[in-house]
Scaffold this motif. Structure first.
Motif, PDB file in Angstrom:
ATOM      1  N   ALA A   1       0.829  -1.208   0.000  1.00 49.68           N
ATOM      2  CA  ALA A   1       0.000   0.000   0.000  1.00 49.68           C
ATOM      3  C   ALA A   1       0.864   1.258   0.000  1.00 49.68           C
ATOM      4  O   ALA A   1       0.534   2.259  -0.645  1.00 49.68           O
ATOM      5  CB  ALA A   1      -0.928  -0.009   1.217  1.00 49.68           C
ATOM      6  N   TYR A   2       1.989   1.206   0.701  1.00 51.60           N
ATOM      7  CA  TYR A   2       2.872   2.371   0.787  1.00 51.60           C
ATOM      8  C   TYR A   2       3.415   2.773  -0.591  1.00 51.60           C
ATOM      9  O   TYR A   2       3.613   3.952  -0.860  1.00 51.60           O
ATOM     10  CB  TYR A   2       4.022   2.070   1.745  1.00 51.60           C
ATOM     11  CG  TYR A   2       4.913   3.259   2.021  1.00 51.60           C
ATOM     12  CD1 TYR A   2       4.504   4.277   2.875  1.00 51.60           C
ATOM     13  CD2 TYR A   2       6.174   3.376   1.409  1.00 51.60           C
ATOM     14  CE1 TYR A   2       5.308   5.369   3.136  1.00 51.60           C
ATOM     15  CE2 TYR A   2       6.990   4.475   1.659  1.00 51.60           C
ATOM     16  CZ  TYR A   2       6.555   5.459   2.521  1.00 51.60           C
ATOM     17  OH  TYR A   2       7.359   6.554   2.756  1.00 51.60           O
ATOM     18  N   ARG A   3       3.619   1.787  -1.448  1.00 47.06           N
ATOM     19  CA  ARG A   3       4.099   2.098  -2.804  1.00 47.06           C
ATOM     20  C   ARG A   3       3.060   2.890  -3.594  1.00 47.06           C
ATOM     21  O   ARG A   3       3.404   3.605  -4.535  1.00 47.06           O
ATOM     22  CB  ARG A   3       4.391   0.807  -3.579  1.00 47.06           C
ATOM     23  CG  ARG A   3       5.479  -0.049  -3.029  1.00 47.06           C
ATOM     24  CD  ARG A   3       5.580  -1.328  -3.860  1.00 47.06           C
ATOM     25  NE  ARG A   3       6.155  -2.415  -3.093  1.00 47.06           N
ATOM     26  CZ  ARG A   3       6.003  -3.694  -3.376  1.00 47.06           C
ATOM     27  NH1 ARG A   3       5.286  -4.056  -4.428  1.00 47.06           N
ATOM     28  NH2 ARG A   3       6.551  -4.617  -2.628  1.00 47.06           N
ATOM     29  N   HIS A   4       1.792   2.752  -3.197  1.00 48.68           N
ATOM     30  CA  HIS A   4       0.701   3.375  -3.945  1.00 48.68           C
ATOM     31  C   HIS A   4       0.070   4.535  -3.179  1.00 48.68           C
ATOM     32  O   HIS A   4      -1.071   4.917  -3.456  1.00 48.68           O
ATOM     33  CB  HIS A   4      -0.357   2.320  -4.268  1.00 48.68           C
ATOM     34  CG  HIS A   4       0.170   1.170  -5.073  1.00 48.68           C
ATOM     35  ND1 HIS A   4       0.469   1.262  -6.413  1.00 48.68           N
ATOM     36  CD2 HIS A   4       0.487  -0.098  -4.698  1.00 48.68           C
ATOM     37  CE1 HIS A   4       0.930   0.107  -6.851  1.00 48.68           C
ATOM     38  NE2 HIS A   4       0.963  -0.738  -5.827  1.00 48.68           N
ATOM     39  N   ARG A   5       0.813   5.108  -2.233  1.00 50.27           N
ATOM     40  CA  ARG A   5       0.269   6.230  -1.478  1.00 50.27           C
ATOM     41  C   ARG A   5       0.062   7.444  -2.380  1.00 50.27           C
ATOM     42  O   ARG A   5       0.704   7.580  -3.427  1.00 50.27           O
ATOM     43  CB  ARG A   5       1.195   6.574  -0.311  1.00 50.27           C
ATOM     44  CG  ARG A   5       2.571   7.083  -0.713  1.00 50.27           C
ATOM     45  CD  ARG A   5       3.529   7.068   0.477  1.00 50.27           C
ATOM     46  NE  ARG A   5       4.832   7.642   0.142  1.00 50.27           N
ATOM     47  CZ  ARG A   5       5.782   6.983  -0.505  1.00 50.27           C
ATOM     48  NH1 ARG A   5       5.583   5.732  -0.906  1.00 50.27           N
ATOM     49  NH2 ARG A   5       6.944   7.569  -0.756  1.00 50.27           N
ATOM     50  N   ASP A   6      -0.804   8.344  -1.956  1.00 51.73           N
ATOM     51  CA  ASP A   6      -1.100   9.552  -2.717  1.00 51.73           C
ATOM     52  C   ASP A   6       0.130  10.445  -2.790  1.00 51.73           C
ATOM     53  O   ASP A   6       0.764  10.741  -1.763  1.00 51.73           O
ATOM     54  CB  ASP A   6      -2.261  10.295  -2.052  1.00 51.73           C
ATOM     55  CG  ASP A   6      -2.671  11.517  -2.829  1.00 51.73           C
ATOM     56  OD1 ASP A   6      -2.164  12.617  -2.523  1.00 51.73           O
ATOM     57  OD2 ASP A   6      -3.483  11.367  -3.767  1.00 51.73           O
ATOM     58  N   ALA A   7       0.486  10.844  -3.988  1.00 52.67           N
ATOM     59  CA  ALA A   7       1.720  11.621  -4.178  1.00 52.67           C
ATOM     60  C   ALA A   7       1.677  12.964  -3.465  1.00 52.67           C
ATOM     61  O   ALA A   7       2.711  13.469  -3.008  1.00 52.67           O
ATOM     62  CB  ALA A   7       1.962  11.831  -5.670  1.00 52.67           C
ATOM     63  N   ALA A   8       0.498  13.551  -3.357  1.00 48.01           N
ATOM     64  CA  ALA A   8       0.393  14.877  -2.748  1.00 48.01           C
ATOM     65  C   ALA A   8       0.268  14.812  -1.223  1.00 48.01           C
ATOM     66  O   ALA A   8       0.983  15.503  -0.496  1.00 48.01           O
ATOM     67  CB  ALA A   8      -0.807  15.611  -3.331  1.00 48.01           C
ATOM     68  N   SER A   9      -0.636  13.941  -0.747  1.00 47.46           N
ATOM     69  CA  SER A   9      -0.911  13.910   0.690  1.00 47.46           C
ATOM     70  C   SER A   9      -0.113  12.848   1.442  1.00 47.46           C
ATOM     71  O   SER A   9       0.033  12.922   2.661  1.00 47.46           O
ATOM     72  CB  SER A   9      -2.396  13.655   0.929  1.00 47.46           C
ATOM     73  OG  SER A   9      -2.746  12.342   0.488  1.00 47.46           O
ATOM     74  N   GLY A  10       0.367  11.849   0.724  1.00 46.16           N
ATOM     75  CA  GLY A  10       1.056  10.739   1.375  1.00 46.16           C
ATOM     76  C   GLY A  10       0.123   9.707   1.967  1.00 46.16           C
ATOM     77  O   GLY A  10       0.572   8.731   2.578  1.00 46.16           O
ATOM     78  N   LYS A  11      -1.186   9.880   1.778  1.00 45.62           N
ATOM     79  CA  LYS A  11      -2.153   8.941   2.330  1.00 45.62           C
ATOM     80  C   LYS A  11      -2.061   7.594   1.631  1.00 45.62           C
ATOM     81  O   LYS A  11      -1.814   7.514   0.430  1.00 45.62           O
ATOM     82  CB  LYS A  11      -3.568   9.492   2.185  1.00 45.62           C
ATOM     83  CG  LYS A  11      -3.880  10.666   3.101  1.00 45.62           C
ATOM     84  CD  LYS A  11      -5.340  11.073   2.943  1.00 45.62           C
ATOM     85  CE  LYS A  11      -5.695  12.215   3.882  1.00 45.62           C
ATOM     86  NZ  LYS A  11      -7.115  12.635   3.716  1.00 45.62           N
ATOM     87  N   LEU A  12      -2.305   6.539   2.415  1.00 45.48           N
ATOM     88  CA  LEU A  12      -2.361   5.196   1.848  1.00 45.48           C
ATOM     89  C   LEU A  12      -3.659   5.036   1.062  1.00 45.48           C
ATOM     90  O   LEU A  12      -4.629   5.765   1.294  1.00 45.48           O
ATOM     91  CB  LEU A  12      -2.275   4.147   2.951  1.00 45.48           C
ATOM     92  CG  LEU A  12      -0.985   4.127   3.781  1.00 45.48           C
ATOM     93  CD1 LEU A  12      -1.082   3.064   4.867  1.00 45.48           C
ATOM     94  CD2 LEU A  12       0.221   3.876   2.910  1.00 45.48           C
TER      95      LEU A  12
END
Length: 407
Positions: free
Chosen positions: A125-136
């Protein structure tokens, strides 16, 4: 009338009513026993996941494509897939359902060990976190996958149980310590039966973590070898259905003793004289009412690191001397971390039932500085009692004694 020995109290003992194990050497008991008999290892060098180094690992094949039962889909992760695969073997599921029918769903507990649970799901999931917010990602379900309780929750729901359930996470001793949890619950009268065991699956955290400590071997591990240089990590799951031993019969296997200690010597290094390990072994023998000379075989923790094997050897020989047959089975299947205690408990049960002590795999030249009677080949002999050691980081130690009822 069947007897075990005049010393062992069945009031304290647990009967192993049913059990099953799955690891790199096989799915289920028949495959596991065959690999032990053949001294066959399931450890192989391969590129796994996104590792930037080749690792020698004990992988259970097919987990990436295995589907969970539809009603348990929220638990989907590598760890729970491995748990389901194991639960489906050796008639274990039916044995549990029979016990539920006999006692009721509120009278059967679930006590499991794990080290990292479904942490791989969070790594992915960490590989696919939101680029802007860092959210999973929104579909990442931490509670039912990564959470340590996930495995017990999964098993509890798999069987529709309503009794007490929890997870022990004390690194490599986790699924040995759960025997103590079950024993206390049954002795108190709170439960009539329990599912104990452990499940741990390969993940990047443990592979990179142990590698950063320079504890991962670049070759398949070789416990107690003069050239040992680290561990091999593996997938593993094991489950045992335990009941009070009062109605045990001929050829049944009992957990007749458990000893736990916490020496807190160091975060990742055992006491150099094996003092914590010695305390655990002595306590297990005391509960079982046995003498060191009564033990037919010792399944060593035997991780294949210099410090662990050296300290364990000192602890073992201080109590048992140099004659009791010993071996580590981590050369067969790798170190399964939180599942190791339960898997090796089952290996002891198989050894007792089949009257042989398994020889180690991978070890070529025993370190002359180590003095226990380490087996390089299988030893066929009558088996009555076996001891299994599981020692975790931080000095969290557990030893178990298993005994076979004979006429």
């Amino acid at each position: 009338m069947c007897c075990l020995t005049k010393f062992i109290s069945r009031v304290q003992s647990l009967r192993l009513t049913s059990f099953t194990a799955t690891s790199a050497i096989g799915t289920g008991l028949a495959a596991t026993l065959a690999a032990l008999r053949e001294q066959r290892s399931g450890i192989a060098r391969k590129k796994w996941e996104t590792l930037d180094f080749d690792a020698c690992i004990g992988e259970v094949p097919g987990l990436d494509t295995l589907a969970l039962r539809d009603d348990l889909a929220i638990f989907d992760c590598r760890n729970n897939r491995l748990a389901q695969l194991a639960l489906e073997q050796d008639g274990f599921e039916q044995s549990v359902r029979d016990v539920i029918t006999r006692y009721g769903s509120k009278r059967v507990g679930v006590f499991l060990g794990t080290s990292t649970s479904g942490i791989l799901s969070s790594e992915i999931a960490y590989r696919h976190r939101d680029a802007a917010s860092g959210k999973l990602p929104a579909n990442h379900d931490y509670r039912h996958t990564h959470n340590s309780y996930s495995s017990a929750d999964f098993v509890r729901r798999y069987f529709g149980l309503q009794g007490p359930a929890f997870v022990v996470s004390t690194a490599c001793s986790s699924s040995a310590k759960v025997f103590g949890s079950a024993q206390r619950m049954l002795a108190s009268g709170l439960l009539d039966a329990a599912i104990v065991g452990g499940v741990d699956s390969l993940c990047l955290t443990t592979l990179y973590g142990f590698n950063s400590l320079q504890l991962v071997s670049s070759n398949p591990c070789k416990p107690f070898d003069i050239n040992r240089d680290g561990i091999s990590i593996g997938d593993g799951a094991a489950f045992l259905l335990v009941e009070k031993a009062e109605n045990a019969v001929h050829d049944d296997i009992l957990m007749s003793g458990i000893g736990e200690s916490s020496d807190a010597h160091h975060m990742s290094t055992p006491h150099p004289e094996g003092l914590g390990a010695r305390l655990a072994m002595q306590a297990a023998l005391k509960m079982s009412g046995l003498q060191p000379s009564d033990i037919s075989y010792i399944n060593l923790h035997g991780t294949s690191t210099h410090n662990n094997d050296d300290a364990e050897d000192k602890g073992v020989t201080a109590i048992f001397g140099t004659e009791t047959p010993c071996s580590s089975t981590k050369g067969h299947l790798g170190h399964t971390l939180g599942a190791a205690g339960a898997i090796e408990a089952i290996i002891c049960a198989l050894a007792l039932k089949n009257n042989f002590a398994p020889g180690g795999v991978g070890t070529e030249t025993i370190d002359p500085q180590l003095h226990c009677n380490y087996l390089l080949s299988n030893l066929e002999q009558p088996m009555r009692h076996a001891l299994s050691n599981s020692f975790g980081f931080g000095g969290s130690n557990c030893s178990l004694v298993f005994s076979k009822i004979t006429a």
